[in-house]
Design an enzyme around this catalytic site. Structure first.
Site, mmCIF file in Angstrom:
data_model
loop_
_atom_site.group_PDB
_atom_site.id
_atom_site.type_symbol
_atom_site.label_atom_id
_atom_site.label_comp_id
_atom_site.label_asym_id
_atom_site.label_seq_id
_atom_site.Cartn_x
_atom_site.Cartn_y
_atom_site.Cartn_z
ATOM 1 N N CYS A 192 0.832 -1.206 0.000
ATOM 2 C CA CYS A 192 0.000 0.000 0.000
ATOM 3 C C CYS A 192 0.864 1.253 0.000
ATOM 4 O O CYS A 192 1.330 1.699 1.050
ATOM 5 C CB CYS A 192 -0.928 -0.007 1.209
ATOM 6 S SG CYS A 192 -1.908 1.487 1.330
ATOM 7 N N CYS B 109 -0.415 4.103 2.111
ATOM 8 C CA CYS B 109 -0.244 3.949 3.567
ATOM 9 C C CYS B 109 1.209 4.219 3.960
ATOM 10 O O CYS B 109 1.473 4.833 4.987
ATOM 11 C CB CYS B 109 -0.581 2.533 4.021
ATOM 12 S SG CYS B 109 -2.049 1.834 3.310
ATOM 13 N N ASP B 110 2.144 3.712 3.179
ATOM 14 C CA ASP B 110 3.533 3.659 3.636
ATOM 15 C C ASP B 110 4.524 4.512 2.850
ATOM 16 O O ASP B 110 5.685 4.618 3.233
ATOM 17 C CB ASP B 110 4.007 2.192 3.609
ATOM 18 C CG ASP B 110 3.125 1.317 4.488
ATOM 19 O OD1 ASP B 110 2.706 1.806 5.553
ATOM 20 O OD2 ASP B 110 2.850 0.170 4.111
#
Ligand code: NAP
Length: 306
Positions: A132, A135-136
């Protein structure tokens, strides 16, 4: 109490089904799952959802879907369904020990990111290995990283990651991207992105954090080391159907099989969105299918009464 319809899953398909069944006075109960909102919660700009000429953020779009579903009386439970029994009606659905009964069910549990299946990959998941980018990606400012895959997801992730990383390698197992022309062009023309063709990741290197990758060229067989600090997987998805195994027909890849409309092999159980669609897999097609499932449910319930 027996619910008229229980909707399992809360992506575009489930929430659209909720809007329609709620407006049809079926008082839907949605069990939204712990990953509420589905895959759009993990994306940034959605540029191809009609009605938003300037684009919209994925989570914002899903929050709007949810509000609209609640406005018409959808009751939403934030849990995961743990077991189902569709052998007879009313159908039974469990959230841990709590049992729910339903005259009809709409399954819209979507799909989840696929992993390469390497031991080194699972060991370093969360320590430089991710599926992701939204997300990261933030953790890789000014670092060199790699994305695996050649489809639209890989293109989207790679482009997004250029906001943070100093360099993004796209590792693709063939010599041509599968991504749509517009996305592929953006990738190929981006000065921070380099595509490594015909190659696969054999091992993720590093003991505590990712320090590099061992790559193998599938044409020459040659192995090389690529020094990167992050690895993002974007190699497709698998349908979230494990809890339905043995209860309804699934195809060889685990997708729910439907007939002429959205009805599954069990009359009264319907499916919509990525959990049954491995061809289109778009938010707008999932939403469209959620609408179809809601209409199919309404008609089917009417037929049962007559
Ligand atoms: P996808 O189109 O199935 O692409 C998966 C990619 O990963 C392919 O290039 C595939 O290689 C590669 N791959 C699969 N398994 C692999 C493995 N084990 N090792 C190495 N490579 C592997 O999946 P997606 O990119 O997630 O897209 C899914 C759908 O969503 C598509 O319909 C896409 O158009 C849509 N989507 C659209 C947008 C957008 O419009 N902005 C964004 C994201 C996704 P091969 O090419 O060799 O098969």
């Amino acid at each position: 109490m027996t619910e008229k319809v229980v909707i399992i899953g809360s992506g575009p398909a489930g929430l659209t089904a909720a809007v329609y069944t709620a407006r049809a006075d079926l008082r839907p109960l949605m069990i939204e799952g712990m990953e509420r909102g589905g895959q759009l919660m993990l994306t940034t700009d959605v540029e191809n959802y009609p009605g938003f000429p300037d684009g919209i953020m994925g989570p914002e779009l899903m929050e709007s879907f949810r509000k609209q579903a609640e406005r018409f009386g959808t009751r939403i439970m934030s849990s995961d369904v743990t077991r189902v029994d569709f052998a007879q009606r009313p159908f039974k659905i469990w959230v841990d020990e709590d049992e729910y009964a339903a005259e009809s069910v709409i399954i819209s549990t979507g799909a989840s990111a696929r992993w390469l299946g390497l031991e080194s990959e699972s060991k370093l998941r969360g320590h430089g290995v991710s599926a992701c980018a939204t997300c990261d990606g933030f953790f890789f400012r000014d670092k060199e990283i790699a994305v695996v895959g050649g489809g639209d997801s890989a293109a989207e992730e790679a482009l997004f990651l250029t906001k943070f990383a100093s360099k993004v390698y796209v590792i693709h197992r063939r010599d041509e991207l599968r991504a749509s022309k517009i996305m592929a062009k953006r990738v190929l023309e981006h000065d921070k992105i380099e595509v490594i063709w015909d190659s696969v990741v054999e091992e993720v290197l590093g003991s505590d954090v990712v320090t590099g990758l061992r790559l193998r060229n599938r044409v020459t067989g040659k192995e090389t080391r690529l020094d990167v600090e992050g690895l993002f997987l974007a190699i497709g998805h698998d349908p979230n159907t494990s809890i339905f195994q043995g209860t309804i027909d699934l195809d060889a890849k685990g997708y729910i099989v439907t007939g002429d409309n959205t009805m599954t092999s069990v009359p009264g159980v319907f499916a919509a969105g990525d959990v049954t669609d491995h061809i289109y897999r778009q938010a707008v097609t999932a939403a469209g299918m959620g609408c179809q499932a809601a209409i199919d449910v309404e008609r089917w319930l009417n037929e049962q009464e007559n």
